[in-house]
Write a protein that holds these residues in place. Structure first.
Motif, PDB file in Angstrom:
ATOM      1  N   ARG A  60      39.232  50.293  30.062  1.00 10.51           N
ATOM      2  CA  ARG A  60      38.627  49.303  30.603  1.00 10.51           C
ATOM      3  C   ARG A  60      39.185  49.261  32.034  1.00 10.51           C
ATOM      4  O   ARG A  60      40.439  48.711  32.300  1.00 10.51           O
ATOM      5  CB  ARG A  60      38.953  48.273  29.914  1.00 10.51           C
ATOM      6  CG  ARG A  60      37.884  46.899  30.291  1.00 10.51           C
ATOM      7  CD  ARG A  60      38.190  45.707  29.568  1.00 10.51           C
ATOM      8  NE  ARG A  60      38.023  46.092  28.016  1.00 10.51           N
ATOM      9  CZ  ARG A  60      36.775  45.725  27.448  1.00 10.51           C
ATOM     10  NH1 ARG A  60      35.767  45.331  28.187  1.00 10.51           N
ATOM     11  NH2 ARG A  60      36.614  46.168  26.202  1.00 10.51           N
ATOM     12  N   GLU A  62      39.463  47.187  35.601  1.00  8.75           N
ATOM     13  CA  GLU A  62      40.017  46.016  36.152  1.00  8.75           C
ATOM     14  C   GLU A  62      38.917  45.043  36.467  1.00  8.75           C
ATOM     15  O   GLU A  62      37.722  45.539  37.210  1.00  8.75           O
ATOM     16  CB  GLU A  62      40.886  45.890  37.416  1.00  8.75           C
ATOM     17  CG  GLU A  62      41.522  44.738  37.958  1.00  8.75           C
ATOM     18  CD  GLU A  62      42.394  44.585  38.901  1.00  8.75           C
ATOM     19  OE1 GLU A  62      42.926  43.769  39.640  1.00  8.75           O
ATOM     20  OE2 GLU A  62      42.757  45.718  39.439  1.00  8.75           O
ATOM     21  N   GLY A  63      38.558  43.917  35.968  1.00  9.92           N
ATOM     22  CA  GLY A  63      37.373  43.164  36.349  1.00  9.92           C
ATOM     23  C   GLY A  63      36.509  43.077  35.259  1.00  9.92           C
ATOM     24  O   GLY A  63      35.660  42.232  35.227  1.00  9.92           O
ATOM     25  N   TYR A  65      35.306  42.219  31.815  1.00  8.03           N
ATOM     26  CA  TYR A  65      35.817  41.263  30.783  1.00  8.03           C
ATOM     27  C   TYR A  65      35.349  41.704  29.588  1.00  8.03           C
ATOM     28  O   TYR A  65      34.672  42.733  29.319  1.00  8.03           O
ATOM     29  CB  TYR A  65      34.967  39.908  31.059  1.00  8.03           C
ATOM     30  CG  TYR A  65      33.443  39.898  31.293  1.00  8.03           C
ATOM     31  CD1 TYR A  65      32.871  39.937  30.025  1.00  8.03           C
ATOM     32  CD2 TYR A  65      32.837  39.974  32.525  1.00  8.03           C
ATOM     33  CE1 TYR A  65      31.238  39.688  30.188  1.00  8.03           C
ATOM     34  CE2 TYR A  65      31.667  40.078  32.619  1.00  8.03           C
ATOM     35  CZ  TYR A  65      30.704  39.793  31.543  1.00  8.03           C
ATOM     36  OH  TYR A  65      29.376  39.528  31.723  1.00  8.03           O
ATOM     37  N   ILE A  66      36.146  41.212  28.471  1.00  9.32           N
ATOM     38  CA  ILE A  66      35.902  41.504  27.012  1.00  9.32           C
ATOM     39  C   ILE A  66      35.058  40.443  26.512  1.00  9.32           C
ATOM     40  O   ILE A  66      35.487  39.173  26.517  1.00  9.32           O
ATOM     41  CB  ILE A  66      37.323  41.563  26.464  1.00  9.32           C
ATOM     42  CG1 ILE A  66      38.400  42.422  27.076  1.00  9.32           C
ATOM     43  CG2 ILE A  66      37.371  41.820  25.046  1.00  9.32           C
ATOM     44  CD1 ILE A  66      39.910  42.580  26.467  1.00  9.32           C
ATOM     45  N   LEU A  67      33.873  41.046  25.635  1.00  9.29           N
ATOM     46  CA  LEU A  67      33.139  40.250  24.993  1.00  9.29           C
ATOM     47  C   LEU A  67      33.502  39.914  23.531  1.00  9.29           C
ATOM     48  O   LEU A  67      34.365  40.842  23.111  1.00  9.29           O
ATOM     49  CB  LEU A  67      31.908  40.763  24.971  1.00  9.29           C
ATOM     50  CG  LEU A  67      30.962  40.920  26.371  1.00  9.29           C
ATOM     51  CD1 LEU A  67      29.809  41.536  26.130  1.00  9.29           C
ATOM     52  CD2 LEU A  67      30.944  39.152  26.634  1.00  9.29           C
ATOM     53  N   SER A 106      30.079  45.441  30.794  1.00 11.47           N
ATOM     54  CA  SER A 106      30.908  44.872  29.477  1.00 11.47           C
ATOM     55  C   SER A 106      30.618  44.958  28.273  1.00 11.47           C
ATOM     56  O   SER A 106      31.150  45.506  27.248  1.00 11.47           O
ATOM     57  CB  SER A 106      31.450  43.632  29.888  1.00 11.47           C
ATOM     58  OG  SER A 106      29.974  42.655  29.860  1.00 11.47           O
TER      59      SER A 106
END
Length: 233
Positions: A60, A62-63, A65-67, A106
């Motif tokens: 993943r 940088e920046g 986001y994780i859902l 994401s």
């Protein structure tokens, strides 16, 4: 985890209005061939280097986001729904299919992390490839749905997503293949364009600037695959 008999990975011939799978020719692959994208390398170190690069694509950035897992699973169920919409009953509607819909980066990464096989650092686009005799089972486990790529109709008819053709694979592995002009066709080119697969791509689309230099952008997921009908005896 779903386990399937290698049923959807065959090509079919029509005999007395009933399609039945032909004998599968032996397919041999070298240790220097990537089983996912089917690209061959001259040395084992070349293939190892390729696999190392692919692993980095699944880290993943940088920046990003994780859902929540619930959102990822709901998105996968929606993808199955739109794929099912392309599995139509009439033979004239079979063949190449394309699906395109807006999708957050994401959301795509959360759904296909571990299966990403290509990433363009300049454009930020991703690609996944699913092909081969075990591809249907692989996607079934990914979507948690054994019927993601098949639909049943009356009169024992079934429409399904084609992810493997044994005869096409055998032809692509021949040493010497030539086009209509007598030019030798490289194996990589033949396998890239001729072998059936499910390709899932994510990329960002940007609009043209308006009169005041305003523009918009949005991420899109694109799925490309082929469908086929059979009659079950």
């Amino acid at each position: 985890m779903y386990t399937f008999i290698n049923f959807f990975s065959q090509s079919f011939d029509q005999t007395n209005s009933t399609l039945t799978p032909p004998p599968s020719p032996t397919v041999t692959s070298t240790s220097q061939e990537c089983t996912v994208c089917k690209i061959s390398y001259k040395s084992k170190s070349g293939l190892t280097r390729h696999k190392t690069i692919v692993q980095k694509y699944n880290i993943r950035r940088e920046g990003l986001y994780i859902l929540p897992l619930e959102a990822i699973n709901e998105f996968k169920a929606q993808l199955v729904h739109v794929i099912q919409g392309k599995l139509r009953g009439h033979f004239s509607q079979s063949g190449k299919q394309t699906i395109s819909l807006p999708c957050l980066e994401s959301l795509f990464f959360g759904a296909f992390e571990g299966y990403i096989h290509y990433y363009n650092y300049q454009t930020g686009s991703y690609k996944c490839f699913f092909q081969g005799p075990d591809a249907y089972t692989q996607v079934a486990n990914l979507f948690d749905n054994p019927n993601w790529g098949r639909k049943f109709f009356n009169n024992n008819q079934q429409t399904f997503v084609v992810l493997f053709d044994a005869q096409a694979e055998a032809d692509a592995n021949q040493e010497n293949l030539f086009d209509q002009h007598g030019n030798r066709i490289p194996k990589n080119r033949l396998k890239k364009f001729n072998l059936p697969k499910l390709m899932v791509e994510w990329k960002c689309k940007k609009s043209k600037e308006d009169a005041k230099n305003n523009r918009t952008s949005a991420g899109y997921i694109n799925l490309r695959f082929c469908t086929q009908q059979i009659l079950l005896s």
